[in-house]
Structures are given as structure tokens and as C-alpha cells.
Scaffold this motif. Structure first.
Motif, PDB file in Angstrom:
ATOM      1  N   ALA A 129       0.859  -1.334   0.089  1.00  0.00           N
ATOM      2  CA  ALA A 129      -0.089   0.042  -0.073  1.00  0.00           C
ATOM      3  C   ALA A 129       0.880   1.394  -0.090  1.00  0.00           C
ATOM      4  O   ALA A 129       0.235   2.524   0.052  1.00  0.00           O
ATOM      5  N   THR A 130       2.205   1.131  -0.135  1.00  0.00           N
ATOM      6  CA  THR A 130       3.111   2.262  -0.041  1.00  0.00           C
ATOM      7  C   THR A 130       3.489   2.721  -1.654  1.00  0.00           C
ATOM      8  O   THR A 130       3.861   1.796  -2.478  1.00  0.00           O
ATOM      9  N   ARG A 131       3.337   3.756  -1.892  1.00  0.00           N
ATOM     10  CA  ARG A 131       3.745   4.291  -3.150  1.00  0.00           C
ATOM     11  C   ARG A 131       5.157   4.100  -3.494  1.00  0.00           C
ATOM     12  O   ARG A 131       5.355   3.738  -4.720  1.00  0.00           O
ATOM     13  N   GLU A 132       6.042   4.208  -2.575  1.00  0.00           N
ATOM     14  CA  GLU A 132       7.494   4.045  -2.819  1.00  0.00           C
ATOM     15  C   GLU A 132       7.676   2.560  -3.324  1.00  0.00           C
ATOM     16  O   GLU A 132       8.547   2.294  -4.020  1.00  0.00           O
ATOM     17  N   PHE A 133       7.213   1.501  -2.912  1.00  0.00           N
ATOM     18  CA  PHE A 133       7.411   0.179  -3.073  1.00  0.00           C
ATOM     19  C   PHE A 133       6.922   0.179  -4.724  1.00  0.00           C
ATOM     20  O   PHE A 133       7.540  -0.446  -5.249  1.00  0.00           O
TER      21      PHE A 133
END
Length: 225
Positions: free
Chosen positions: A27-31
Motif C-alpha cells: 500500500a506504499t507508493r514508494e514500493f
């Protein structure tokens, strides 16, 4: 990575990288941005392209979460569904596990272990471990298996269900309804509306429909056919 792969010799054709337990990352954009940039960077230089198989382990919902963070990620991965283990595979697992500690399993006990595990490795491990510690004679009987199943179910509930369900269900009536459903028949996963309503108080009956809606939204129960 490419240099290390080249030093392994002719037999090494590529690298398989497995990322497990991605629940907190999906759910993280960075990943999602990292995955897409890794893909693009590897494809940009054909001469130094790394033969890489990247496997992410999780539920289909995790893929949707990544796509919501960065839509192009959806074009990188294929969804591969892993089915539950078959009865034969479960039997082989339990026999091998108990053989390794010099224990035997009765045929009727094996049937219970397979029925309640339903082919899910996590549950199989919990059930097998519970039976191992409960047993006193080196032979898993039907009673040992059933007691192990009950203990494993309690542990599974504490680890993966209790917090999610009880945090969402603040109502004491909801807690009572859930408890009464569990007491109907501890060895079945099916119940009818009439069975439950008969054991509820007037206050609980008034909240029963809302309870069912909430439980379905949490994927604790699902409607019958």
C-alpha cells in the motif's frame, strides 16, 4: 548482481528473487515506484540485462493496492494462483513431519488432520505442532488430532482474527452473537439464520442483520448458495 551471476558458470541461467509478506509494503507508493523503476532500468540496457524472475507473495488484494499506488505496476506481473494442497499432499506432509520425530499417525487421525487443515500450509503447521506437543505416547490418535485442531484454532484466532474482528465489533451484543454462532456446532463451518436467531436475546436479534453485514465486509463469513 549481473557480475556475480556471470561468475557462477554456464549452469546459472538467471536469478529468482522472492519477496514474501508484502502486506505492509503493497500500500506504499514508494514500493510500487521501486518495482517499476527496477523493471525499466533492467530493460533499458539489453547488453547488461539481468535475467531476473521476481516473485511477490501475497493475496490478489495486494496487487490491487500496488496498482492503486502506481498503475503501470499492473503490467509487470502475472497473477499465479496457488491452490490448496490436495489430500495426498497433505498426507505426505503430515507423515514426513511426524516420521522425522519418530511418531505415527492413525488413519482416522490423519483424516481429521486433512479435513480441518483444508490444504492450507499455515494451518497444517499449526495443527501438526499442536498435536506434537499434546501427544504423550508417540502415536497421534483421533482424539489427539481433534484436540490439536482445537488448540490450533485458538492460536489461529489469537494471531490473525481476534484483533481484527474485536476491534471492528465494539458492540457487546455483536460479541455475544459471534460467540453463540461458534457454540452452535464447533466442528462445522455452516449455520443458518434460523439456528442463530433462536438463541439470541431480543436486543441481539435487533442487531443481527447489521452484524451479518459487518462480518461479510470483514470476510469472516460469506453467504451460502
Amino acid at each position: 548482481m549481473l557480475e556475480r551471476l556471470s561468475k557462477t558458470g554456464q549452469q546459472a541461467k538467471g536469478i529468482m528473487l522472492v519477496l514474501d509478506e508484502i502486506n505492509g509494503l503493497a500500500a506504499t507508493r514508494e514500493f510500487s515506484l521501486f518495482l517499476k523503476s527496477l523493471w525499466d532500468a533492467n530493460a533499458a540496457d539489453p547488453e547488461r540485462q539481468l535475467p531476473l524472475l521476481l516473485m511477490l507473495c501475497g493475496t490478489p488484494e495486494r496487487k490491487l493496492e500496488m496498482i492503486q499506488q502506481h498503475e503501470p505496476v499492473g503490467r509487470i506481473f502475472d497473477l499465479v494462483r496457488i491452490e490448496p494442497l490436495s489430500g495426498e499432499e497433505m498426507g505426505a506432509f503430515f507423515r514426513k513431519a511426524f516420521d522425522s520425530v519418530h511418531m505415527t499417525v492413525d488413519d482416522d487421525a490423519m483424516g481429521e488432520l486433512k479435513d480441518f487443515s483444508a490444504g492450507f500450509p499455515r494451518i497444517m503447521h499449526l495443527v501438526g505442532d499442536a498435536c506434537y506437543w499434546l501427544d504423550t505416547d508417540g502415536r497421534i490418535s483421533k482424539d489427539d488430532a481433534l484436540n490439536g485442531v482445537i488448540q490450533a484454532a485458538e492460536e489461529l484466532g489469537r494471531k490473525f482474527v481476534d484483533a481484527k474482528v474485536y476491534d471492528a465489533l465494539q458492540s457487546k451484543d455483536y460479541h455475544n452473537i459471534l460467540r453463540k454462532i461458534g457454540q452452535l456446532n464447533p466442528v462445522t463451518t455452516v449455520f443458518t439464520r434460523e439456528q442463530v436467531l433462536g438463541g439470541l436475546s431480543e436486543s441481539e436479534r435487533g442487531k443481527f442483520d447489521n452484524f451479518l453485514t459487518k462480518m461479510k465486509s470483514l470476510n469472516v463469513i460469506r453467504g451460502g448458495r
